[in-house]
Write an enzyme that holds these catalytic residues in place. Structure first.
Site, PDB file in Angstrom:
ATOM      1  N   SER A  95      18.419 -12.670 -26.359  1.00 29.88           N
ATOM      2  CA  SER A  95      19.795 -13.105 -26.126  1.00 29.88           C
ATOM      3  C   SER A  95      19.984 -14.544 -26.621  1.00 29.88           C
ATOM      4  O   SER A  95      19.657 -14.853 -27.768  1.00 29.88           O
ATOM      5  CB  SER A  95      20.113 -12.955 -24.635  1.00 29.88           C
ATOM      6  OG  SER A  95      21.495 -13.061 -24.388  1.00 29.88           O
ATOM      7  N   ASP A 150      23.750  -2.363 -27.519  1.00 26.89           N
ATOM      8  CA  ASP A 150      23.763  -3.731 -26.987  1.00 26.89           C
ATOM      9  C   ASP A 150      24.941  -4.479 -27.599  1.00 26.89           C
ATOM     10  O   ASP A 150      25.037  -4.635 -28.819  1.00 26.89           O
ATOM     11  CB  ASP A 150      22.435  -4.426 -27.326  1.00 26.89           C
ATOM     12  CG  ASP A 150      22.321  -5.828 -26.741  1.00 26.89           C
ATOM     13  OD1 ASP A 150      23.328  -6.369 -26.254  1.00 26.89           O
ATOM     14  OD2 ASP A 150      21.208  -6.377 -26.778  1.00 26.89           O
ATOM     15  N   HIS A 183      21.536  -4.219 -23.205  1.00 28.02           N
ATOM     16  CA  HIS A 183      21.103  -5.607 -23.387  1.00 28.02           C
ATOM     17  C   HIS A 183      19.994  -5.988 -22.422  1.00 28.02           C
ATOM     18  O   HIS A 183      19.248  -6.943 -22.672  1.00 28.02           O
ATOM     19  CB  HIS A 183      22.295  -6.550 -23.198  1.00 28.02           C
ATOM     20  CG  HIS A 183      22.006  -7.981 -23.534  1.00 28.02           C
ATOM     21  ND1 HIS A 183      21.690  -8.403 -24.808  1.00 28.02           N
ATOM     22  CD2 HIS A 183      21.969  -9.096 -22.753  1.00 28.02           C
ATOM     23  CE1 HIS A 183      21.490  -9.713 -24.808  1.00 28.02           C
ATOM     24  NE2 HIS A 183      21.646 -10.152 -23.567  1.00 28.02           N
TER      25      HIS A 183
END
Length: 271
Positions: free
Chosen positions: A144, A201, A257
């Site tokens: 991320s 995601d 995610h």
């Protein structure tokens, strides 16, 4: 082989078992970076941790003697401060210690502030460690927000330690800069920049290209289950392959995610 050198990369194709194992291996470092302390990152030696309380970013440097590499792992978003940094999406010139980039190179302002908040500390750690191990290569990794910071770290480390091979791995990372930045990264790292996306995601596409952003290549899209080399595509080298994750409208932070390769993000691999 440089990005775009082979026409084969223009068509998504499944990856090798060896590459798949590497992608999982470096994700374990990225996942472990969420821990307050990781004494044995991925079973290897912890060199040092680093952090900045103002930007609320943290990570560690590890040494893998078997692979002969120094690994920098950076944590993804885990606080309100991180989310505020994520939201600072204005593109700004890439100004950072030791870094020189082509004119017009611009990156996400929040990511740049976050990277610069730890850059001097991390570079000092790396100078000491690399002096002890002149034959070791460098790897950066993160999930991320951590993936975008790991990319900026890789750019700095490759420039400052130009004699070393640097590879960078990101997992579920958003777009980090503009097209000039993406092209510069592709030219600097070629196939040594690994950008991984799990299924739908939404974070990698949450910052749209309409704002001037563009992904670097090559994307590795683990598109369905069960996770394996047979369910992971190597996508086109241009960074924006519409047949891969860009084909899925962004849903922002979603279930995809939070786990990669069947591993829940923040799972520690610290023993």
């Amino acid at each position: 082989m440089d990005v775009g050198e082979s026409a084969e990369n223009d068509n998504p194709h499944h990856i090798s078992p060896e590459l798949y194992e590497d992608l999982v291996h470096y994700f374990k470092y990225a996942s472990s970076a969420y821990q307050p302390i990781c004494l044995r990152p991925n079973g290897n030696t912890l060199v040092s941790q680093f952090s900045n309380v103002v930007s609320d970013i943290q990570g560690f440097v590890a040494r893998d003697t078997r692979r002969r590499e120094i690994v920098v792992a950076i944590r993804g978003s885990a606080s309100v401060t991180d989310i505020l940094m994520d939201s600072q999406i204005v593109l700004v010139p890439l100004l950072s210690p030791g870094v020189t980039v082509p004119s017009g190179t611009r990156v996400h302002s929040g990511f740049l502030v976050t990277w610069n908040s730890i850059s001097i500390q991390l570079l000092a750690i790396m100078r000491l460690e690399l002096a002890k191990h002149p034959e070791f290569s460098i790897v950066t990794t993160g999930h991320s927000l951590g993936g975008s910071i790991a990319l900026l770290a890789a750019v700095a480390l490759q420039q400052i330690f130009a004699e070393r091979q640097v590879r960078t791995y990101s997992y579920g990372a958003p777009r980090t800069g503009n097209q000039i930045f993406a092209e510069y990264v592709n030219g600097l790292f070629g196939t040594k920049a690994y950008r991984v996306v799990h299924g739908n995601d939404g974070v990698p596409t949450v910052i749209p290209t309409s704002l001037g952003y563009r992904h670097h290549g090559i994307e590795y899209w683990q598109y369905t289950h069960p996770p394996s080399e047979q369910t992971t595509f190597q996508c086109a080298a241009n960074g924006e392959d519409e047949r891969c994750s860009a084909s899925t409208p962004s849903q922002g932070v979603n279930l995809a995610h939070t786990n990669y390769f069947g591993i829940l993000v923040s799972t520690p691999f610290c023993l």
